[in-house]
Design an enzyme around this catalytic site. Structure first.
Site, mmCIF file in Angstrom:
data_model
loop_
_atom_site.group_PDB
_atom_site.id
_atom_site.type_symbol
_atom_site.label_atom_id
_atom_site.label_comp_id
_atom_site.label_asym_id
_atom_site.label_seq_id
_atom_site.Cartn_x
_atom_site.Cartn_y
_atom_site.Cartn_z
ATOM 1 N N GLY A 42 0.799 -1.226 0.000
ATOM 2 C CA GLY A 42 0.000 0.000 0.000
ATOM 3 C C GLY A 42 0.827 1.268 0.000
ATOM 4 O O GLY A 42 2.000 1.296 -0.391
ATOM 5 N N THR A 43 0.194 2.334 0.464
ATOM 6 C CA THR A 43 0.835 3.648 0.491
ATOM 7 C C THR A 43 2.130 3.624 1.284
ATOM 8 O O THR A 43 3.163 4.133 0.838
ATOM 9 C CB THR A 43 -0.127 4.686 1.091
ATOM 10 O OG1 THR A 43 -1.251 4.847 0.218
ATOM 11 C CG2 THR A 43 0.561 6.028 1.270
ATOM 12 N N GLY A 184 2.468 22.702 6.740
ATOM 13 C CA GLY A 184 3.571 22.526 7.686
ATOM 14 C C GLY A 184 3.342 21.392 8.653
ATOM 15 O O GLY A 184 3.778 21.451 9.796
ATOM 16 N N TYR A 186 3.594 16.980 9.321
ATOM 17 C CA TYR A 186 4.781 16.126 9.354
ATOM 18 C C TYR A 186 5.239 15.691 7.965
ATOM 19 O O TYR A 186 6.441 15.599 7.708
ATOM 20 C CB TYR A 186 4.558 14.923 10.278
ATOM 21 C CG TYR A 186 3.694 13.818 9.719
ATOM 22 C CD1 TYR A 186 4.265 12.727 9.078
ATOM 23 C CD2 TYR A 186 2.309 13.854 9.842
ATOM 24 C CE1 TYR A 186 3.488 11.707 8.569
ATOM 25 C CE2 TYR A 186 1.521 12.840 9.337
ATOM 26 C CZ TYR A 186 2.111 11.773 8.700
ATOM 27 O OH TYR A 186 1.327 10.774 8.196
ATOM 28 N N GLU A 206 2.259 27.690 5.802
ATOM 29 C CA GLU A 206 1.370 27.005 6.752
ATOM 30 C C GLU A 206 0.309 27.971 7.267
ATOM 31 O O GLU A 206 0.622 29.092 7.671
ATOM 32 C CB GLU A 206 2.195 26.444 7.916
ATOM 33 C CG GLU A 206 1.414 25.982 9.128
ATOM 34 C CD GLU A 206 0.384 24.908 8.814
ATOM 35 O OE1 GLU A 206 -0.746 25.032 9.321
ATOM 36 O OE2 GLU A 206 0.707 23.967 8.064
ATOM 37 N N GLY A 270 -2.690 17.265 4.060
ATOM 38 C CA GLY A 270 -3.393 16.195 4.747
ATOM 39 C C GLY A 270 -3.752 15.055 3.813
ATOM 40 O O GLY A 270 -3.498 15.091 2.605
ATOM 41 N N HIS A 443 24.092 1.981 29.353
ATOM 42 C CA HIS A 443 24.922 3.171 29.146
ATOM 43 C C HIS A 443 26.029 2.816 28.158
ATOM 44 O O HIS A 443 26.640 1.755 28.264
ATOM 45 C CB HIS A 443 25.548 3.619 30.464
ATOM 46 C CG HIS A 443 26.489 4.774 30.313
ATOM 47 N ND1 HIS A 443 26.065 6.060 30.127
ATOM 48 C CD2 HIS A 443 27.856 4.808 30.313
ATOM 49 C CE1 HIS A 443 27.113 6.854 30.021
ATOM 50 N NE2 HIS A 443 28.213 6.117 30.140
#
Length: 464
Positions: A42-43, A184, A186, A206, A270, A443
């Site tokens: 898919g996408t 603007g 992601y 944006e 979007g 660490h």
């Protein structure tokens, strides 16, 4: 006309659909998967998550070599680099093909019948598929809708020519001299930053007053600083207009008209669910705004019709669709399942990266029963050693004051995407601050910042 009857029919081979298919096959369910758009995966696999991260990786490598030119960096010097974007895209396409083949092999192993072609439903359980071998009618006892989503097109900036969506942005044959990104969020920022690293002059337009408006300002400030430091034009509170003769018309937040030079205009305002063109209106399922309405079993209002992924609403994320696909397959097989996650973590692969899981400051604004603790990556040895400690990055933990239950975790910084699963895991398991504090973190790693933020929430961080 060929006719097929099957136990499960899946429409869409994205991360929701193909995972549902594999799980159905593993559970012994006779399954047919129809793929008529982007290809297996898919996408996400073909024109989204995977190829964009490949281009972002290549852009970061190019930037690293660029830094070594001239006076050098970290004692490393190099000649001025050049890029042949067509070869980069070819490398990216190779990764996609390899993963396509992997998905095909997994579906074959699970004995899922894959049909290439566009499906159109006549009723809730019957569809006609236009395939290369002619039309096929498929009827099923259960139908899983996984048709995904598509980029939103602006009526005054229709896709075509030099006005492109994210799909075309991932397959350019040359780096544009001047790129204007409309949106603007992601997707626009990930690609805009990548092309800036590759040498393009980039401007972002944006409508909101700041970038990534769905995230709190503390998370987005390091990204905004990177954009400013690297010469990216930010037009915030601005509206885009038409494009012609190599210029994009915008209206600034002060209401002033402005013309931006652009070789390419990337529109990323979007995505919307793909609900048109395959007969959804003939299936009798209830809608929730633009999305298909589902319950906590991913069941629609029509018996034995299920929906997963972007079709079902926000968050429109690949890993949500995959999880829903597994749930539905197991329900069809007779298992007692619900889709009820504590959190679905999200990542922005910007520079630096952003991770958010669970509740953030905007969600708990005004509450006095929440502890919030922040630990800077500048105090983490591993971050400094990999040049990830000087960009304002941090890990933030939100927890309940009464029982110390972790409510949310966010991070911004280089490479913090790899912390997202740890954040989600702790939230899903109902961890308290003492649980994270009690884990001996390795660490030197960036994960120590999660440990230290939790210790700080308890009042006794060690390294600050």
């Amino acid at each position: 006309m060929q006719q097929i009857k099957t136990k499960v029919l899946i429409i869409g081979a994205g991360t929701g659909g193909y995972v549902a298919g594999i799980r159905c096959g593993q559970l012994g369910l006779d399954t047919v998967l129809v793929d008529g758009s982007d290809g297996l995966g898919g996408t996400c696999l073909n024109v989204g998550c995977i190829p964009s991260k490949a281009i972002i990786h290549a852009a970061s490598k190019f930037e690293t070599v660029s830094k070594a030119a001239g006076d050098g960096t970290l004692g490393i010097t190099a000649s001025e680099p050049a890029i042949d974007l067509s070869k980069t895209v070819a490398w990216k396409d190779g990764i996609v093909r390899k993963l396509n083949g992997g998905v095909a092999a997994l579906l074959k192993k699970a004995k899922v019948k894959v049909i290439k072609g566009w499906a159109t439903f006549q009723d809730a359980k019957t569809c006609r598929v236009e395939s290369a071998d002619g039309p096929i009618t498929i009827s099923a006892e259960h139908v899983i809708l996984a048709t995904g989503s598509e980029p939103v097109e602006l009526p005054f900036l229709p896709f075509g020519g030099d006005v492109i969506s994210s799909t075309e942005a991932l397959s350019l044959d040359a780096v544009p001299g001047k790129l204007v990104v409309v949106g603007g969020g992601y997707i626009g920022l990930e690609l805009g930053i990548a092309y800036r690293k590759l040498g393009a002059q980039v401007a972002i337009v944006e409508m909101a007053e700041r970038i990534l408006p769905l995230y709190d300002k503390a998370l987005t400030d390091p990204v905004a600083k990177w954009l400013t430091d690297h010469g990216v034009e930010l037009h915030l509170g601005a509206r885009a207009g038409g494009f012609g003769d190599g210029k994009l018309s915008i209206t600034t937040k002060d209401g002033e008209p402005l013309q931006l030079d652009a070789d390419k205009v990337l529109v990323t305002v979007g995505r919307r669910p793909r609900t048109q063109g395959w007969g959804l209106e003939n299936m009798g399922v209830a809608m929730a705004g633009p999305f298909v309405k589902v319950d906590d079993r991913c069941a629609t209002s029509m018996k034995n019709v299920w929906a997963v992924g972007d079709l079902t609403g926000e968050p429109m994320l690949a890993h949500k669709g995959s999880a829903q696909g597994e749930v539905v397959a197991e329900i069809i097989a007779g298992h007692d399942r619900r889709f009820d996650p504590v959190t679905i973590a999200a990542v922005c692969f910007t520079e630096p990266e952003i991770v958010s899981a669970g509740l953030g400051p905007l969600d708990v604004s005004g509450r006095d029963d929440v502890i919030t603790a922040v630990f800077p990556l500048a105090a983490i040895g591993r971050a400094l050693a990999i040049e990830a400690g000087e960009d304002g990055g941090f890990v933030r933990v939100l927890a309940s004051k009464t029982d110390h239950r972790i409510l949310g975790v966010q991070a911004v910084g280089q490479h913090v995407a790899e912390l997202s699963n740890s954040f989600a895991q702790m939230l899903e398991m109902g961890a308290v601050l003492e649980d994270v504090a009690g884990v001996i973190h390795v660490h030197p790693t960036l994960g120590e910042a999660f440990h230290e933020a939790s210790l700080r929430a308890l009042g006794h961080a060690i390294h600050i």
